[in-house]
Design a protein around this motif. Sequence first.
Motif, PDB file in Angstrom:
ATOM      1  N   THR A  27      -3.195  -0.067   7.440  1.00 14.36           N
ATOM      2  CA  THR A  27      -4.546  -0.654   7.365  1.00 14.36           C
ATOM      3  C   THR A  27      -5.355   0.107   6.303  1.00 14.36           C
ATOM      4  O   THR A  27      -5.062   1.260   5.995  1.00 14.36           O
ATOM      5  N   LEU A  28      -6.375  -0.575   5.789  1.00 18.28           N
ATOM      6  CA  LEU A  28      -7.117  -0.052   4.632  1.00 18.28           C
ATOM      7  C   LEU A  28      -8.390   0.695   5.013  1.00 18.28           C
ATOM      8  O   LEU A  28      -9.203   0.975   4.143  1.00 18.28           O
ATOM      9  N   THR A  37       0.833  -1.212   0.000  1.00 16.04           N
ATOM     10  CA  THR A  37       0.000   0.000   0.000  1.00 16.04           C
ATOM     11  C   THR A  37       0.865   1.258   0.000  1.00 16.04           C
ATOM     12  O   THR A  37       2.076   1.196   0.226  1.00 16.04           O
ATOM     13  N   ASP A  38       0.185   2.397  -0.182  1.00 14.80           N
ATOM     14  CA  ASP A  38       0.873   3.668   0.051  1.00 14.80           C
ATOM     15  C   ASP A  38       0.970   3.869   1.574  1.00 14.80           C
ATOM     16  O   ASP A  38       0.586   2.985   2.339  1.00 14.80           O
ATOM     17  N   ALA A  39       1.452   5.011   2.000  1.00 20.15           N
ATOM     18  CA  ALA A  39       1.730   5.189   3.436  1.00 20.15           C
ATOM     19  C   ALA A  39       0.646   5.996   4.151  1.00 20.15           C
ATOM     20  O   ALA A  39       0.887   6.547   5.210  1.00 20.15           O
ATOM     21  N   GLY A  98      -5.084 -12.482   6.444  1.00 23.25           N
ATOM     22  CA  GLY A  98      -5.907 -11.480   7.118  1.00 23.25           C
ATOM     23  C   GLY A  98      -6.318 -10.401   6.130  1.00 23.25           C
ATOM     24  O   GLY A  98      -5.544 -10.021   5.248  1.00 23.25           O
ATOM     25  N   GLY A  99      -7.536  -9.916   6.277  1.00 22.13           N
ATOM     26  CA  GLY A  99      -7.954  -8.770   5.482  1.00 22.13           C
ATOM     27  C   GLY A  99      -7.478  -7.496   6.160  1.00 22.13           C
ATOM     28  O   GLY A  99      -6.768  -7.548   7.176  1.00 22.13           O
ATOM     29  N   PHE A 100      -7.813  -6.344   5.587  1.00 20.81           N
ATOM     30  CA  PHE A 100      -7.676  -5.050   6.260  1.00 20.81           C
ATOM     31  C   PHE A 100      -6.247  -4.546   6.426  1.00 20.81           C
ATOM     32  O   PHE A 100      -6.006  -3.363   6.474  1.00 20.81           O
ATOM     33  N   ILE A 101      -5.270  -5.474   6.484  1.00 18.92           N
ATOM     34  CA  ILE A 101      -3.902  -5.024   6.748  1.00 18.92           C
ATOM     35  C   ILE A 101      -3.019  -5.171   5.509  1.00 18.92           C
ATOM     36  O   ILE A 101      -3.255  -6.003   4.642  1.00 18.92           O
ATOM     37  N   GLY A 102      -2.008  -4.335   5.454  1.00 13.62           N
ATOM     38  CA  GLY A 102      -1.032  -4.405   4.383  1.00 13.62           C
ATOM     39  C   GLY A 102       0.259  -3.801   4.900  1.00 13.62           C
ATOM     40  O   GLY A 102       0.432  -3.606   6.108  1.00 13.62           O
ATOM     41  N   ALA A 103       1.155  -3.494   3.986  1.00 14.63           N
ATOM     42  CA  ALA A 103       2.391  -2.826   4.389  1.00 14.63           C
ATOM     43  C   ALA A 103       2.902  -2.000   3.213  1.00 14.63           C
ATOM     44  O   ALA A 103       2.584  -2.291   2.059  1.00 14.63           O
ATOM     45  N   LYS A 160      -6.027   4.597   6.172  1.00 10.23           N
ATOM     46  CA  LYS A 160      -6.834   4.465   4.945  1.00 10.23           C
ATOM     47  C   LYS A 160      -5.903   4.259   3.740  1.00 10.23           C
ATOM     48  O   LYS A 160      -6.026   4.900   2.703  1.00 10.23           O
ATOM     49  N   ALA A 161      -4.983   3.337   3.943  1.00  4.03           N
ATOM     50  CA  ALA A 161      -3.961   3.103   2.918  1.00  4.03           C
ATOM     51  C   ALA A 161      -4.577   2.509   1.656  1.00  4.03           C
ATOM     52  O   ALA A 161      -5.574   1.785   1.715  1.00  4.03           O
TER      53      ALA A 161
END
Length: 488
Positions: free
Chosen positions: A221-222, A173-175, A208-213, A179-180
């Motif tokens: 998190t999204l 994701t972006d940073a 897991g949903g909702f999370i990224g890096a 709300k990435a």
Amino acid sequence: MNRLVVMKFGGTSVEDAPAILRTARIVAGRVARGLQPVVVVSALAKVTDLLISAATTAARGDRATALAITERLRIRHCDTATQLALGPALREDPLAAVRKDEGLAATHAWMEAEFDGLEEVLRGLAVVGELTPRISDMIVSYGERVSSRMITEAFVRCGLKAEYVDARKCIVTDAQHGKAIPQDGPTEQRLKQHVVPHLAEGRVPVMGGFIGATEQGVTTTLGRGGSDFTAAVVGGGIDAGAIEIWTDVDGIMTADPRVCPDALRVKTISFEEAAELAYFGAKVLHPATILPAVKKNIPVFVLNSKNPESGGTRITALATHCKSPFKSIAVKKRLTIMDIVASRMLLSHGYLRAIFEVFDKHKCPIDMVSTSEVSVSLSLDSNEKLPAIAADLSKLADVKYEGRKALVCMVGEDIRGQNGIAARVFQTIRHVNLRMISQGASEINMSFMVEEDDAEEAVRSLHAEFFSDPDPEVFDVEAKRQPVAGSR
Ligand code: ADP
Ligand code: ASP
Ligand code: MG
């Protein structure tokens, strides 16, 4: 035939051991049908709320309360893991249960380590006293981190060839913490690396949903409800044949069944209609979910994990022709109306631009706009930036704003083309004080603002008026009343 299916299970679908076992059976059913699922799971029901409250409590310096919250979460997860490991085995073969104890000890060990890590972050936060969006994301990510690993192990115990995948390795994701936005190219690349090989081996990846890096590996998190978004991003990234959003209601309903207990299941709805509903408050889908699916024309299904036999809702490119003018009514609460009055600048060139630049500067999205000769009214999510926005705008005009408003949004195909619809809508809710009205921005949406306290009554009146004679092609008229989902 494309056999890849992304199956996303929300918080209530994995709230406890029996729910997780139900989920395992649903996934096993898909595998038995020759499909290849990728599973995306949310945190257990209410866990994200509790993690947010632990974070804000710690940031206020109340370390004891924050740690008490995580202790309860630790116990809940360990207990659920115990029930998952021993429950079915104990019933079938007590000796097997004992043998599986070793596996359970290993589960408890990694879980304890995760919760120790979380506690460490909260202790630090209580000392520093500043909750940055980056730390907040790190804290709330624990919900999905722990649930996904625990659920993978439960699936394996149920006989599925499940494989845990850390979503933070796949969703790039972006940073923008909190709300990435997932980045298509790098995410697709990572999915090829971490998910596709498991599929090729006949395994079921679980993440897991909702999370990224970020590219640099910083956890993001999204946004709330973001596991739906993850499912759509994964579906788009691996070119899935279908995306299934498993939740606690029979599908997209004609209204939120918590507000309108006699809401009906909508059997089929277009991407466009579903996107409007999601954006304007139908929590059943995250607003960003539809886009990745639209881009690749992947059908999305909304299904009930507590009633898997129900046909659910199929979201597809084209709308089925519907005799009823509307498909569903959504409500978005906690909004503010801002009135900007500037008699001297009336219609002057660049005036609206100057106003919108203020909202742009504060990164504040606007839901609805209506203009008159001397004023502009806007509806906005209530947020802490409003005083600063009003202060900036007051350099241009007189500004006042009022909270506790709600937006009611009625969605249906070609509303504009049907005469007399608006008259019928406003006649039905003539007892309700209307604040702003919008029709025309989209052919499929008619929206208006009311006082928050009037919103649910307005929805019930409109539902009674427009869904008393539903088109059986589009709505499930056979279904009994939808039971209101239990409290979460
Ligand atoms: P999950 O945890 O599975 O993601 P959510 O709570 O995010 O579930 O979304 C499901 C809830 O959305 C339902 O319990 C229901 O109360 C609410 N909802 C709001 N509008 C609608 C609608 N039009 N159709 C179905 N559910 C709706
Ligand atoms: N657990 C996250 C939330 O509660 C994401 C999700 O459930 O979709 O917002
Ligand atoms: Mg949700």
